[in-house]
Structure formats: C-alpha cells, structure tokens
Design a protein around this motif. Structure first.
Motif, PDB file in Angstrom:
ATOM      1  N   GLY A   1       0.845  -1.195   0.000  1.00 36.51           N
ATOM      2  CA  GLY A   1       0.000   0.000   0.000  1.00 36.51           C
ATOM      3  C   GLY A   1       0.881   1.247   0.000  1.00 36.51           C
ATOM      4  N   ILE A   2       0.258   2.415   0.180  1.00 33.17           N
ATOM      5  CA  ILE A   2       1.016   3.679   0.171  1.00 33.17           C
ATOM      6  C   ILE A   2       2.116   3.712   1.251  1.00 33.17           C
ATOM      7  CG2 ILE A   2       0.826   6.203   0.519  1.00 33.17           C
ATOM      8  CD1 ILE A   2      -0.127   5.159  -2.270  1.00 33.17           C
ATOM      9  N   PRO A   3       1.828   3.312   2.503  1.00 34.47           N
ATOM     10  CA  PRO A   3       2.892   3.415   3.518  1.00 34.47           C
ATOM     11  C   PRO A   3       4.137   2.625   3.113  1.00 34.47           C
ATOM     12  CG  PRO A   3       0.775   2.938   4.568  1.00 34.47           C
ATOM     13  CD  PRO A   3       0.557   2.831   3.087  1.00 34.47           C
ATOM     14  N   GLU A   4       3.937   1.420   2.563  1.00 34.40           N
ATOM     15  CA  GLU A   4       5.088   0.575   2.181  1.00 34.40           C
ATOM     16  C   GLU A   4       5.818   1.175   0.971  1.00 34.40           C
ATOM     17  OE1 GLU A   4       1.920  -0.731   2.466  1.00 34.40           O
ATOM     18  OE2 GLU A   4       2.152  -1.591   4.464  1.00 34.40           O
ATOM     19  N   LEU A   5       5.051   1.658  -0.004  1.00 37.99           N
ATOM     20  CA  LEU A   5       5.684   2.250  -1.197  1.00 37.99           C
ATOM     21  C   LEU A   5       6.470   3.506  -0.825  1.00 37.99           C
ATOM     22  CD1 LEU A   5       2.877   1.942  -3.917  1.00 37.99           C
ATOM     23  CD2 LEU A   5       4.989   0.621  -3.768  1.00 37.99           C
TER      24      LEU A   5
ATOM     25  N   LYS B   1       7.803   4.220   2.101  1.00 37.49           N
ATOM     26  CA  LYS B   1       8.987   3.863   2.878  1.00 37.49           C
ATOM     27  C   LYS B   1      10.096   3.352   1.949  1.00 37.49           C
ATOM     28  CE  LYS B   1      10.091   1.522   7.140  1.00 37.49           C
ATOM     29  NZ  LYS B   1       9.822   0.325   7.891  1.00 37.49           N
ATOM     30  N   ALA B   2       9.712   2.435   1.068  1.00 40.73           N
ATOM     31  CA  ALA B   2      10.722   1.826   0.192  1.00 40.73           C
ATOM     32  C   ALA B   2      11.296   2.831  -0.797  1.00 40.73           C
ATOM     33  CB  ALA B   2      10.103   0.642  -0.550  1.00 40.73           C
ATOM     34  N   SER B   3      10.507   3.819  -1.195  1.00 38.38           N
ATOM     35  CA  SER B   3      11.041   4.765  -2.186  1.00 38.38           C
ATOM     36  C   SER B   3      11.591   6.024  -1.514  1.00 38.38           C
ATOM     37  CB  SER B   3       9.965   5.129  -3.210  1.00 38.38           C
ATOM     38  OG  SER B   3       8.881   5.732  -2.553  1.00 38.38           O
ATOM     39  N   ARG B   4      11.513   6.077  -0.195  1.00 44.30           N
ATOM     40  CA  ARG B   4      12.002   7.219   0.597  1.00 44.30           C
ATOM     41  C   ARG B   4      11.414   8.538   0.103  1.00 44.30           C
ATOM     42  NH1 ARG B   4      17.516   5.271   0.108  1.00 44.30           N
ATOM     43  NH2 ARG B   4      17.814   3.583   1.582  1.00 44.30           N
ATOM     44  N   ARG B   5      10.096   8.493  -0.143  1.00 43.59           N
ATOM     45  CA  ARG B   5       9.413   9.722  -0.553  1.00 43.59           C
ATOM     46  C   ARG B   5       8.265   9.971   0.399  1.00 43.59           C
ATOM     47  NH1 ARG B   5       8.329   9.576  -6.975  1.00 43.59           N
ATOM     48  NH2 ARG B   5       6.633  10.882  -6.265  1.00 43.59           N
ATOM     49  N   PRO B   6       7.820  11.232   0.556  1.00 43.31           N
ATOM     50  CA  PRO B   6       6.702  11.485   1.473  1.00 43.31           C
ATOM     51  C   PRO B   6       5.446  10.754   0.988  1.00 43.31           C
ATOM     52  CG  PRO B   6       7.662  13.547   0.640  1.00 43.31           C
ATOM     53  CD  PRO B   6       8.301  12.431  -0.121  1.00 43.31           C
ATOM     54  N   PRO B   7       4.649  10.172   1.909  1.00 41.90           N
ATOM     55  CA  PRO B   7       3.469   9.395   1.504  1.00 41.90           C
ATOM     56  C   PRO B   7       2.535  10.170   0.569  1.00 41.90           C
ATOM     57  CG  PRO B   7       3.780   9.274   3.878  1.00 41.90           C
ATOM     58  CD  PRO B   7       4.832  10.194   3.358  1.00 41.90           C
ATOM     59  N   CYS B   8       2.293  11.466   0.853  1.00 40.71           N
ATOM     60  CA  CYS B   8       1.338  12.214   0.028  1.00 40.71           C
ATOM     61  C   CYS B   8       1.810  12.357  -1.415  1.00 40.71           C
ATOM     62  CB  CYS B   8       1.074  13.595   0.600  1.00 40.71           C
ATOM     63  SG  CYS B   8       0.062  13.491   2.060  1.00 40.71           S
ATOM     64  N   SER B   9       3.121  12.471  -1.611  1.00 44.56           N
ATOM     65  CA  SER B   9       3.574  12.648  -2.986  1.00 44.56           C
ATOM     66  C   SER B   9       3.488  11.320  -3.739  1.00 44.56           C
ATOM     67  CB  SER B   9       4.966  13.296  -3.026  1.00 44.56           C
ATOM     68  OG  SER B   9       5.961  12.362  -3.322  1.00 44.56           O
TER      69      SER B   9
ATOM     70  N   GLU C   1     -10.125  12.969   7.779  1.00 41.81           N
ATOM     71  CA  GLU C   1      -9.120  13.213   6.740  1.00 41.81           C
ATOM     72  C   GLU C   1      -8.066  12.126   6.806  1.00 41.81           C
ATOM     73  OE1 GLU C   1      -8.163  17.380   5.128  1.00 41.81           O
ATOM     74  OE2 GLU C   1      -8.055  17.489   7.302  1.00 41.81           O
ATOM     75  N   CYS C   2      -7.343  11.961   5.731  1.00 36.47           N
ATOM     76  CA  CYS C   2      -6.268  10.984   5.689  1.00 36.47           C
ATOM     77  C   CYS C   2      -5.224  11.315   6.763  1.00 36.47           C
ATOM     78  CB  CYS C   2      -5.645  11.030   4.304  1.00 36.47           C
ATOM     79  SG  CYS C   2      -4.051  10.251   4.238  1.00 36.47           S
ATOM     80  N   PRO C   3      -4.716  10.305   7.503  1.00 35.39           N
ATOM     81  CA  PRO C   3      -3.756  10.594   8.570  1.00 35.39           C
ATOM     82  C   PRO C   3      -2.431  11.169   8.061  1.00 35.39           C
ATOM     83  CG  PRO C   3      -3.926   8.228   8.198  1.00 35.39           C
ATOM     84  CD  PRO C   3      -5.016   8.885   7.393  1.00 35.39           C
ATOM     85  N   PHE C   4      -2.160  10.996   6.760  1.00 35.96           N
ATOM     86  CA  PHE C   4      -0.903  11.516   6.214  1.00 35.96           C
ATOM     87  C   PHE C   4      -1.031  12.949   5.723  1.00 35.96           C
ATOM     88  CE2 PHE C   4       0.085   6.934   5.125  1.00 35.96           C
ATOM     89  CZ  PHE C   4       1.015   6.806   6.132  1.00 35.96           C
ATOM     90  N   VAL C   5      -2.270  13.483   5.759  1.00 40.98           N
ATOM     91  CA  VAL C   5      -2.459  14.785   5.130  1.00 40.98           C
ATOM     92  C   VAL C   5      -1.492  15.801   5.744  1.00 40.98           C
ATOM     93  CG1 VAL C   5      -4.294  15.873   6.521  1.00 40.98           C
ATOM     94  CG2 VAL C   5      -4.276  16.163   4.062  1.00 40.98           C
ATOM     95  N   GLU C   6      -0.739  16.440   4.857  1.00 47.35           N
ATOM     96  CA  GLU C   6       0.253  17.394   5.355  1.00 47.35           C
ATOM     97  C   GLU C   6      -0.421  18.736   5.497  1.00 47.35           C
ATOM     98  OE1 GLU C   6       3.575  17.433   2.668  1.00 47.35           O
ATOM     99  OE2 GLU C   6       3.612  15.254   2.711  1.00 47.35           O
ATOM    100  N   ARG C   7      -0.456  19.223   6.710  1.00 49.50           N
ATOM    101  CA  ARG C   7      -1.068  20.546   6.932  1.00 49.50           C
ATOM    102  C   ARG C   7      -0.037  21.571   6.502  1.00 49.50           C
ATOM    103  NH1 ARG C   7      -5.055  21.141   6.386  1.00 49.50           N
ATOM    104  NH2 ARG C   7      -6.657  19.642   6.834  1.00 49.50           N
TER     105      ARG C   7
END
Ligand code: AMP
Ligand code: FES
Ligand code: ZN
Ligand code: ZN
Length: 331
Positions: A122-126, A128-136, A227-233
């Motif tokens: 899912g998004i959290p795993e992708l 983490k593995a790609s070292r990019r912020p979840p929202c992006s 809202e999504c827990p990853f939402v960047e305020r």
C-alpha cells in the motif's frame, strides 16, 4: 424565519454572492444546475459518453457521484465509479465502506481497486521503500491507477472531485511560486491522448467546498468526515485557504470570479516542457523514459507494476462487459 427566494418554503441555505435564500430542494437544484452548466459550457461530457468518476469516500466525491448520476439520466451519459483502496490503515477501510454505500445508494456500478491486494504493498510501504513522502507517492499512484483504469475500461473521460476552493488555493500557491506550468494544469478539463491518457474533467469547478459539503448532507449521501492521517497541513496552503475565505467574506463571489477567469485564461499559461511519450514498461503516458509509477514500483517491489495494474483492469473490464465491447453494446 428566512424563506426560500424561489418557493417561499423554510430556507436551509443562504447564497451570499447571490443574496438568495434556498430551501432544501432548491438548494440541491442550485448545485446540480451549477454542475450542469459547467458540463454544457465546457463540453465536459456529452450524450452517449462513458465517464469514470473517481471517488475517495469524502464529501466532494460523494457530491460528484450523486450529481453526475442525476445528470447522466438528463443528459444521457453513462457513469462508472472507481475507488482505490490505498492501504492507509483504518482510514482506507472506512473510506471504502463509505464509497460502497454511496455507489449502492445511487445505483452506480463501482470498481474497488485494492493496491495491497494487487501490488502486495500500500502507500505506507511504497513511500517507505522509495524514501518519498506518503502524500507525494499517493498523488502519483492515484493519478496512474485512475488513468490506467480509464484506458482499459475504454471510457471517454475521468471525473475528479476538485472544487472551486481547491482550484483557487492551488492557483494562488502556484502563482506565488511563479510555477506557471502548474497553473496550466488547473483548467476545467484536459484532453485525451489516444491510447495513453484519458482526459480529466472537473465538474465541481464552480462549486464551493461549503456548497459541496452542504449538498452531501442535505442529499443524505454517505461520506467519511475524517481526513487521511498523512495529510500534510502544509502551512502555506492552510494560510492561503484562510486568506481566500476572508476575501470571499468581504467580497462575496470572489472565488467564483477567480475560477471563472482562470477557466478562460488557462490556455495562455505555459505547458510543462518535455515531449509526450510512452513508458517503455507499461505503454502509458510518460514525459521522459519510464513513468513514475513504474519507476517507484520497480525500486520498491523489484519490478515495474504498471503492466500488472493494466492487466487487472483489463480483466475487470471483461467481467463487467466494459472496455472495447462497451462502446458497441451502448450504441
Ligand atoms: P486529492 O488527490 O486527494 O486532492 O483528490 C482529488 C480527486 O482524486 C478526488 O476528488 C477524487 O475524484 C480522486 N480521488 C482521491 N482519492 C481517491 C481514491 N482513493 N480513489 C479514487 N479516486 C480518488
Ligand atoms: Fe493519499 Fe493521504 S490520501 S496520502
Ligand atoms: Zn424553494
Ligand atoms: Zn509505466
């Protein structure tokens, strides 16, 4: 008690920029006719077209699907909904439930694409593995999956739930950054590129966030309030949103003017540079070499997953009698 300016029944809403009170029924009609005018003025969807509505389980997509499903009967187009389960813990579970209830209440066919089930991540795993912020990563994955679905299902357009507030805030943010290419993407629609990308339309372009929220409440639509827990305020966007709302308060109708002017001038903004090509791994749209989705999944999972996603939707299209055969069966 305030009365509806149209029929005199008790009012539930006041439209400040029109100085009108509206009852429930006339309020629903007001939002629907805003969307209908946008569809007709910009030729977003025509008679006989097939539209894929991307729903997230939130208020805007619930309004989007409800209004499209009503207008589909009036204008004569066909709607299928797509929900992507992003694997974001409880949030994704709840938004899936809301999307399923919404589609069944409206009697619209819904396709649920489960990222974890199909890709094994899912998004959290992708992220983490790609070292990019979840929202992006999430934004990129959603864009890819929605387009892959649209291509395989053979639809004429993808409908997204961006509202006038979203457009106004992105517009201001991009202007402050002088990212004029980003503004060029904020139009009411983008055109299809045969075989690689399906055009996107934004039927809620002229609908305020508040109006979309009230519509989903008054129409009794299921939607998720969280809202999504990853939402960047992100501070800048929050402040811009407040500023736009303050200006709207002082000058009712300002947001509407801003998006209306943008819709007229958006073609004048410079388009992103880079040629339009095909990803060598999945064959869908890419501006240079392998597309971001194939690149990120290759890095995270060991192989590019674009072809797997396309194959999944190809099979769903066959099961549902959509895809290439849809066109002939409807005509
Ligand atoms: P966002 O990228 O969250 O600003 O969402 C923009 C639009 O993308 C929404 O209005 C929906 O039309 C669509 N969308 C967002 N999340 C999903 C999802 N999980 N599944 C399908 N479509 C989505
Ligand atoms: Fe995509 Fe939150 S919905 S990171
Ligand atoms: Zn009324
Ligand atoms: Zn690709």
């Amino acid at each position: 008690m305030a009365r509806c300016s149209v029929c005199g029944a008790p009012a539930v809403a006041y439209i400040r920029y029109q100085r009108r009170y509206l009852c429930r029924d006339h309020y629903l009609e007001f939002v629907e006719s805003k969307v209908e005018r946008a569809i007709l003025r910009h030729r977003l969807v025509g008679k006989g077209d097939r539209v894929l509505a991307a729903v997230s389980g939130g208020k805007d997509s619930s309004t989007l699907l409800a209004v499209l499903s009503r207008l589909s009967r009036r204008i004569g187009f066909h709607v299928v909904a797509l929900y992507i389960h992003l694997g974001i813990y409880e949030y994704s579970e709840k938004s899936r439930e809301a999307s399923i209830r919404l589609a069944s209440q409206l009697n619209v066919p819904l396709i649920v694409f489960d990222l974890k089930e199909v890709l094994g991540a899912g998004i959290p795993e992708l992220a983490k593995a790609s070292r990019r912020p979840p929202c992006s990563v999430c934004g990129m994955v959603k864009r890819y999956v929605i387009n892959a679905a649209a291509v395989e299902l053979g639809v004429d357009a993808v409908a997204l739930g961006h509202n006038a507030d979203d457009i106004a805030v992105y517009n201001l943010k991009s202007f402050l950054n002088q990212d004029l290419e980003a503004i060029s993407k904020l139009g009411v629609k983008t055109e299809s590129i045969p075989g690689v990308a399906v055009g996107r339309v934004r039927p809620l372009y002229y609908v305020y966030e508040k109006e979309s929220f009230l519509y989903s409440l008054l129409a009794g639509l299921p939607f998720l309030h969280e809202e999504c827990p990853f939402v960047e305020r992100r501070q800048m966007e929050v402040e811009l949103k407040e500023t736009v709302n303050q200006l709207e308060y002082k000058r009712p109708g300002l947001k509407l003017q801003m998006v209306s002017k943008l819709a007229k001038r958006v073609e004048d903004y410079p388009k992103p540079k880079g040629s339009i090509g095909r990803c060598p791994s999945c064959g869908l749209l890419s501006s240079c070499g392998e597309c971001s989705f194939c690149r990120v999944t290759r890095r995270a999972l060991g192989r590019p997953m674009g072809p797997v996603v396309r194959e999944w939707f190809r099979r769903r299209a066959q099961e549902l009698g959509l895809g290439a055969s849809w066109r002939s069966s409807l005509s």
